[in-house]
Design an enzyme around this catalytic site. Structure first.
Site, PDB file in Angstrom:
ATOM      1  N   GLU A 117       0.888  -1.179   0.000  1.00  0.00           N
ATOM      2  CA  GLU A 117       0.000   0.000   0.000  1.00  0.00           C
ATOM      3  C   GLU A 117       0.917   1.217   0.000  1.00  0.00           C
ATOM      4  OE1 GLU A 117      -2.924   2.536  -0.080  1.00  0.00           O
ATOM      5  OE2 GLU A 117      -1.552   2.672   1.602  1.00  0.00           O
ATOM      6  N   ILE A 159      -3.162  -6.683  -8.495  1.00  0.00           N
ATOM      7  CA  ILE A 159      -3.928  -6.556  -7.247  1.00  0.00           C
ATOM      8  C   ILE A 159      -4.112  -5.070  -6.942  1.00  0.00           C
ATOM      9  CG2 ILE A 159      -3.983  -7.102  -4.784  1.00  0.00           C
ATOM     10  CD1 ILE A 159      -1.999  -9.423  -5.403  1.00  0.00           C
ATOM     11  N   ARG A 160      -5.335  -4.587  -6.997  1.00  0.00           N
ATOM     12  CA  ARG A 160      -5.594  -3.142  -6.820  1.00  0.00           C
ATOM     13  C   ARG A 160      -4.522  -2.352  -7.568  1.00  0.00           C
ATOM     14  NH1 ARG A 160      -4.381  -1.299  -2.130  1.00  0.00           N
ATOM     15  NH2 ARG A 160      -3.752  -3.333  -1.358  1.00  0.00           N
ATOM     16  N   HIS A 193       2.550  -8.062 -10.004  1.00  0.00           N
ATOM     17  CA  HIS A 193       3.389  -8.723  -8.988  1.00  0.00           C
ATOM     18  C   HIS A 193       4.110  -9.962  -9.537  1.00  0.00           C
ATOM     19  CE1 HIS A 193       1.897  -6.712  -5.264  1.00  0.00           C
ATOM     20  NE2 HIS A 193       0.875  -6.437  -6.064  1.00  0.00           N
ATOM     21  N   GLU A 246       6.535 -11.397  -8.331  1.00  0.00           N
ATOM     22  CA  GLU A 246       7.002 -12.228  -7.195  1.00  0.00           C
ATOM     23  C   GLU A 246       5.914 -13.184  -6.718  1.00  0.00           C
ATOM     24  OE1 GLU A 246       5.996  -9.226  -7.048  1.00  0.00           O
ATOM     25  OE2 GLU A 246       4.931  -8.855  -5.181  1.00  0.00           O
ATOM     26  N   CYS A 281       4.135  -2.551  -8.395  1.00  0.00           N
ATOM     27  CA  CYS A 281       2.820  -2.120  -7.910  1.00  0.00           C
ATOM     28  C   CYS A 281       2.937  -0.872  -7.018  1.00  0.00           C
ATOM     29  CB  CYS A 281       2.123  -3.290  -7.227  1.00  0.00           C
ATOM     30  SG  CYS A 281       0.351  -3.113  -7.256  1.00  0.00           S
TER      31      CYS A 281
HETATM   32  N1  GLN Z   1      -2.975   0.575  -5.486  1.00  0.00           N
HETATM   33  C1  GLN Z   1      -2.172   0.263  -4.344  1.00  0.00           C
HETATM   34  C2  GLN Z   1      -1.563   1.498  -3.715  1.00  0.00           C
HETATM   35  O1  GLN Z   1      -1.983   2.565  -3.921  1.00  0.00           O
HETATM   36  C3  GLN Z   1      -1.055  -0.692  -4.717  1.00  0.00           C
HETATM   37  C4  GLN Z   1      -1.529  -2.099  -4.679  1.00  0.00           C
HETATM   38  C5  GLN Z   1      -0.439  -3.137  -4.645  1.00  0.00           C
HETATM   39  O2  GLN Z   1       0.735  -2.856  -4.425  1.00  0.00           O
HETATM   40  N2  GLN Z   1      -0.813  -4.378  -4.814  1.00  0.00           N
HETATM   41  O3  GLN Z   1      -0.654   1.418  -2.975  1.00  0.00           O
END
Ligand code: GLN
Length: 214
Positions: free
Chosen positions: A49, A139-140, A179, A181, A80
């Site tokens: 995050e 993921i997001r 990701h 990993e 990410c």
């Molecule tokens: N969208 C997320 C963020 O703002 C990142 C998501 C992730 O690293 N899987 O941090």
């Protein structure tokens, strides 16, 4: 040539990156304080995050040393949330913004692909990694919506009515919106290790030259 790569270990998927690097014979260091950066050949900013990671990095006095790392041209890879931290410009941030390290001449859209339950997996065509498509876990995930002139696009994907960029390289900086990993495919880590080796080789060559002229 033995390599040591640091993984920012404040939050997020750092253990998974370390496991991939170990499989490729690279030593790893978990970076939580500025002094942990000493002696590293490369650095990975993992997913997680980005707001939390940025705030914790600020609290631990890591933002300035990380900026200095990027400015010095040392190899760094953001996945990410890590990619968001490396971007010069981010949109869709939380109110009040978030600390960014910057250096990568792109604009990222922070939660471009939606919420946690809109996470998905797909296969990407990445000519730099060879013929075989690369499995990618989003993921997001953020997306790169604007790319500067010195930035090489490594992978694209269909976004919301437009194509967006999901992997780039800008000299010493590698960034992926997904990701690697979390898959079994070692090719992204291999690519980063090649960047790190090339840099280390250049450093040793310069040192040799300096010694010869002394
Ligand atoms: N969208 C997320 C963020 O703002 C990142 C998501 C992730 O690293 N899987 O941090």
């Amino acid at each position: 040539m033995a390599l040591t790569i640091g993984v920012l270990a404040l939050q997020g998927a750092f253990i998974e990156h370390e496991a991939m690097l170990h499989r490729l014979g690279v030593r790893t260091v978990e970076v939580r304080k500025p002094e942990h950066l000493a002696g590293l050949d490369g650095l990975i900013l993992p997913g997680g995050e980005s707001t939390t990671m940025g705030l914790v990095a600020e609290r631990w006095g890591l933002v300035a040393p990380l900026k200095a790392w990027v400015q010095a041209g040392k190899p760094i890879w953001g996945t990410c949330a890590g990619m968001i931290l490396l971007a010069n410009r981010a949109i869709g941030q939380k109110a009040g913004g978030q600390p960014l390290i910057g250096g990568l001449d792109v604009t990222v859209s922070r939660n471009y692909f939606g919420r946690q339950n809109e996470s998905f997996e797909t296969f990407l065509r990445v000519p730099r990694l060879g013929e075989e498509p690369v499995r990618a876990v989003f993921i997001r995930a953020p997306a790169i919506v604007e790319v500067g002139s010195d930035v090489e696009t490594l992978a694209r994907i269909a976004g919301r009515g437009e194509e967006v960029v999901v992997a780039v390289q800008q000299v010493n900086i590698l960034a992926t919106a997904f990701h690697p990993e979390l898959t079994d495919d070692l090719r992204w880590h291999q690519l980063f290790i090649e960047m790190v080796e090339a840099q280390k080789g250049r450093g040793e060559l310069n040192l040799e030259r300096a010694e010869q002229t002394c």
